[in-house]
Design a protein around this motif. Structure first.
Motif, PDB file in Angstrom:
ATOM      1  N   LYS A   1      60.906 -54.649 -11.263  1.00 36.62           N
ATOM      2  CA  LYS A   1      60.907 -56.135 -10.998  1.00 36.62           C
ATOM      3  C   LYS A   1      59.841 -56.887 -10.381  1.00 36.62           C
ATOM      4  O   LYS A   1      59.203 -57.715 -10.820  1.00 36.62           O
ATOM      5  CB  LYS A   1      62.305 -56.614 -10.721  1.00 36.62           C
ATOM      6  CG  LYS A   1      62.395 -58.287 -10.567  1.00 36.62           C
ATOM      7  CD  LYS A   1      63.617 -58.509 -10.076  1.00 36.62           C
ATOM      8  CE  LYS A   1      64.922 -57.870 -10.682  1.00 36.62           C
ATOM      9  NZ  LYS A   1      66.430 -58.412 -10.167  1.00 36.62           N
TER      10      LYS A   1
ATOM     11  N   ARG B   1      56.915 -55.526  -9.447  1.00 38.30           N
ATOM     12  CA  ARG B   1      55.631 -55.380 -10.141  1.00 38.30           C
ATOM     13  C   ARG B   1      55.295 -56.536 -11.334  1.00 38.30           C
ATOM     14  O   ARG B   1      54.127 -56.926 -11.498  1.00 38.30           O
ATOM     15  CB  ARG B   1      55.565 -53.837 -10.783  1.00 38.30           C
ATOM     16  CG  ARG B   1      55.162 -52.841  -9.658  1.00 38.30           C
ATOM     17  CD  ARG B   1      55.129 -51.463 -10.392  1.00 38.30           C
ATOM     18  NE  ARG B   1      55.276 -50.702  -9.507  1.00 38.30           N
ATOM     19  CZ  ARG B   1      53.927 -50.270  -8.613  1.00 38.30           C
ATOM     20  NH1 ARG B   1      52.758 -50.726  -8.896  1.00 38.30           N
ATOM     21  NH2 ARG B   1      54.083 -49.083  -7.825  1.00 38.30           N
ATOM     22  N   PHE B   2      56.418 -56.588 -11.944  1.00 34.28           N
ATOM     23  CA  PHE B   2      56.175 -57.462 -12.985  1.00 34.28           C
ATOM     24  C   PHE B   2      56.011 -59.010 -12.293  1.00 34.28           C
ATOM     25  O   PHE B   2      55.355 -59.953 -13.111  1.00 34.28           O
ATOM     26  CB  PHE B   2      57.439 -57.614 -14.008  1.00 34.28           C
ATOM     27  CG  PHE B   2      57.378 -56.614 -15.190  1.00 34.28           C
ATOM     28  CD1 PHE B   2      58.033 -55.532 -14.965  1.00 34.28           C
ATOM     29  CD2 PHE B   2      56.506 -57.000 -16.265  1.00 34.28           C
ATOM     30  CE1 PHE B   2      58.032 -54.652 -16.330  1.00 34.28           C
ATOM     31  CE2 PHE B   2      56.321 -56.095 -17.160  1.00 34.28           C
ATOM     32  CZ  PHE B   2      57.181 -54.862 -17.279  1.00 34.28           C
TER      33      PHE B   2
ATOM     34  N   SER C   1      52.876 -61.100 -13.213  1.00 34.13           N
ATOM     35  CA  SER C   1      53.065 -62.530 -13.851  1.00 34.13           C
ATOM     36  C   SER C   1      52.275 -63.673 -12.830  1.00 34.13           C
ATOM     37  O   SER C   1      51.481 -64.508 -13.544  1.00 34.13           O
ATOM     38  CB  SER C   1      54.278 -62.861 -14.035  1.00 34.13           C
ATOM     39  OG  SER C   1      55.084 -62.042 -15.001  1.00 34.13           O
TER      40      SER C   1
ATOM     41  N   VAL D   1      50.764 -54.735 -14.294  1.00 30.03           N
ATOM     42  CA  VAL D   1      51.785 -54.458 -15.472  1.00 30.03           C
ATOM     43  C   VAL D   1      51.744 -53.047 -15.969  1.00 30.03           C
ATOM     44  O   VAL D   1      52.550 -52.362 -16.172  1.00 30.03           O
ATOM     45  CB  VAL D   1      51.357 -55.593 -16.551  1.00 30.03           C
ATOM     46  CG1 VAL D   1      52.078 -55.106 -17.742  1.00 30.03           C
ATOM     47  CG2 VAL D   1      51.977 -56.921 -16.069  1.00 30.03           C
TER      48      VAL D   1
ATOM     49  N   GLY E   1      53.216 -50.672 -13.684  1.00 28.71           N
ATOM     50  CA  GLY E   1      54.960 -50.924 -13.765  1.00 28.71           C
ATOM     51  C   GLY E   1      55.329 -50.059 -14.913  1.00 28.71           C
ATOM     52  O   GLY E   1      56.349 -49.444 -15.010  1.00 28.71           O
ATOM     53  N   LEU E   2      54.716 -50.118 -16.034  1.00 29.18           N
ATOM     54  CA  LEU E   2      55.151 -49.650 -17.276  1.00 29.18           C
ATOM     55  C   LEU E   2      54.875 -48.008 -17.484  1.00 29.18           C
ATOM     56  O   LEU E   2      55.419 -47.443 -18.482  1.00 29.18           O
ATOM     57  CB  LEU E   2      54.623 -50.231 -18.485  1.00 29.18           C
ATOM     58  CG  LEU E   2      55.136 -51.611 -18.665  1.00 29.18           C
ATOM     59  CD1 LEU E   2      54.375 -52.316 -20.015  1.00 29.18           C
ATOM     60  CD2 LEU E   2      56.582 -51.548 -19.092  1.00 29.18           C
TER      61      LEU E   2
END
Length: 328
Positions: free
Chosen positions: A8, A10-11, A15, A64, A67-68
């Protein structure tokens, strides 16, 4: 530090940086449209805003992707566990995913412990039955010495049948436990080569030639003891009927399976009997030793691992047994 590892977080950071980049880009477009005359300050402002926008956008994309990345690797690590390359889910995962990974590793450890307990109980059962079967065999010998030959023969026949039945059920139970546990893996050559050497010595007086042709890195998703049981039964059966030569070949197939073929140059079997001899207790020749459970045990073990067994005619006229097992 823990918050920074959160998916969360990281997003959110990604963002925010992406939004700042978009704001910078829109401001740059505004300046470009509204600028009437070239001016040094305007050009400097344009360059600074453009550079900041690019930095923020790249920073957002990087966050992003970082994070993924663990989520994208999760499928590969699960496949490695399924194929037996590892027994645990290793790696550094976001805070939201790590509890799931911990629970999965706990489940894998619990299954391994359950398999170990099942195998230990199967071993205890085998040892527990050996003593009464040995006593019955001694009773048969005493009956024979007392002149009761028919009774002795009957007891020995039943004892041998019970031993084979116990071996069959124990092998099936052990294989079922082994197949339920992840990570089953065995190199075909590592199992076939020692069996070939052993049978070479056992049949040395007959001058049998036993050839094993298996790539050194070809592996199947089967426990070693179960593969030994399957190949041992097939090779032993081939050696009984062969005249001069027995061959074992193994190769990978395109569908992700491994084909293991055992052939002999004996008299072979009529095609009508190929399916019958795979049934429990059916023997091709009543004069041969054993209770006819060898091929049935192989069939049961193969079924547990999702494989198949088929009989056919070898290129030398004898019997050809083909195992198809999942590759590892």
């Amino acid at each position: 530090m823990t918050r920074l590892r959160s998916l969360k977080a990281r997003f959110i950071i990604g963002s925010a940086l992406w939004t700042l980049g978009l704001l910078g880009a829109s401001h740059l477009a505004f300046i470009f449209v509204t600028a009437r005359l070239p001016h040094v300050l305007v050009i400097q402002h344009w360059a600074v805003v453009g550079l900041l926008a690019l930095v923020f956008m790249l920073g957002g994309l990087t966050q992003v992707r970082r994070g993924l990345a663990p989520i994208n690797d999760l499928r590969q690590r699960l496949a490695a566990v399924r194929l037996g390359h590892t027994r645990r889910m290793e790696g550094d995962y976001p805070a939201e995913v790590q509890p799931l990974i911990d629970d999965l590793n706990g489940l894998l450890e619990h299954r391994e412990e359950a398999v170990r307990r099942a195998q230990a109980r199967a071993g205890d059962l085998a040892h527990g039955l050996k003593t009464p079967l040995a006593v019955l065999a001694q009773d048969a010998s005493q009956a024979e010495r007392a002149g009761q030959v028919e009774l002795a023969v009957s007891i020995r026949r039943e004892v041998e049948g019970m031993r084979r039945q116990v071996d069959s059920h124990l092998a099936h139970a052990r294989a079922a436990a082994s197949a339920a546990a992840p990570g089953a893996r065995c190199v075909v050559a590592a199992s076939a080569a020692p069996l070939g050497r052993t049978l070479d010595r056992l049949h040395a007086d007959r001058g049998l030639a036993l050839d094993v042709d298996a790539p050194p890195d070809l592996a199947v998703a089967v426990e070693r003891q179960d593969l030994d049981e399957m190949l041992g039964n097939l090779l032993d059966n081939a050696c009984k009927w062969a005249r001069e030569r027995v061959t074992l070949t193994a190769r990978a197939e395109r569908d992700g399976r491994v084909l293991v073929a055992v052939e002999d140059d004996g008299a072979g079997l009529p095609e009508a009997m190929w399916a019958q001899v795979l049934d429990r207790g059916v023997r091709a020749d009543q004069s041969a030793p054993g209770s006819g459970l060898g091929l049935a045990i192989v069939r049961d073990l193969v079924d547990v691992y999702g494989g198949s067994i088929a009989l056919g005619r070898s290129s030398t006229g004898g019997l050809r047994a083909e195992l198809r097992l999942p590759s590892a």
